[in-house]
Design an enzyme around this catalytic site. Sequence first.
Site, PDB file in Angstrom:
ATOM      1  N   PHE A  73       0.811  -1.222   0.000  1.00 28.53           N
ATOM      2  CA  PHE A  73       0.000   0.000   0.000  1.00 28.53           C
ATOM      3  C   PHE A  73       0.847   1.276   0.000  1.00 28.53           C
ATOM      4  CE2 PHE A  73      -2.429  -3.267   2.280  1.00 28.53           C
ATOM      5  CZ  PHE A  73      -3.629  -3.241   1.597  1.00 28.53           C
ATOM      6  N   TYR A 141       0.970  10.039 -11.347  1.00 29.04           N
ATOM      7  CA  TYR A 141       0.519   9.100 -10.315  1.00 29.04           C
ATOM      8  C   TYR A 141      -0.101   7.856 -10.955  1.00 29.04           C
ATOM      9  CZ  TYR A 141      -2.635   6.889  -7.008  1.00 29.04           C
ATOM     10  OH  TYR A 141      -3.315   5.956  -6.259  1.00 29.04           O
TER      11      TYR A 141
END
Length: 329
Positions: A73, A141
């Site tokens: 994560f 991103y």
Amino acid sequence: MNVLVVGGAGYIGSHCVRQLIAAGHNPVVLDNLVFGYRAAVDKDVPFYSVNLGNESEVGKILRKEKIDIVMHFAAFAYVGESVTDPLKYYFNNVASTLHLLRCMIGSGVKKFVFSSTCATYGIPEKMPLVETMPQAPINPYGQTKLDIENALKSFAHAYGLSFAAFRYFNAAGAAEDGRIGECHNPETHLIPLVIDAAIGKRENVQVFGTDYPTPDGTCLRDYVHVDDLSRAHIAVFDKLEKPGTALFYNLGTGTPTSVLEVIQAVEKVTGKKVPYVTAPRRAGDPPALYADSTKAKTELNWEPKFTTIEPIVASAWKWHSQHPDGFKK
């Protein structure tokens, strides 16, 4: 199973750690605490504050804790910042992840669950989004996440790595007991921003664009509860037994909520008026983004518990009202 949760002190990672414990697994957290909070992880969970580039230390952890599977994560996730400082995003989201994967393969750990994003799709031509639609990110991103997805395909073929990549929509909400929740600095997610405006922590919340082709003119997004996300990550474990398995799943409720509907939900849950101001559209904001999660539902027997916005907001409100200053570093 012994599960290394990389980024396990962050928002989604910390919720997944609790879900792992509830499901009978043994989580081990690795987090350098750049954005995570040690207080988000129970003290009895093994915790290592290590950078992924330190392959020697990461390898020691994998072997010492007898890790069976890695959940990842630990990404930077501010879209605007990725545009102004792409090097930061490529080094953290791509290079650091490659360090981790090389370490795993060298240590014989070949099961991987990856936190990806719907940003890999860019601006889609139609809704809802399904996993087979073209991926064309419009910011660094989203591109860094797609780069890792593509690397994972190659690693599955070459090294027998088994992986699942979950493309999130808008992660939201907090643990139902209010013990952990969303705490970002800076905060960019809509629900906590609206709650902050409701309780006077910020002067107002901005609504970017009121002329979209949507029922109330504001953007539609798919808000999926963080615990529902976490449960899907655990449900995929049994699918990763065969070497070289490569799986991709969208995770969302499939029910979009507008910006104004989020504001109305916060007002209803908190009993407070939310001051907001309208502003021009932001570049790159599509009118609507929502998921078709049929594949996850069919293959993983996954169903989101939180299917409407109010209970998601209510869980977030419980966290914010109990922790008005968030976590302490």
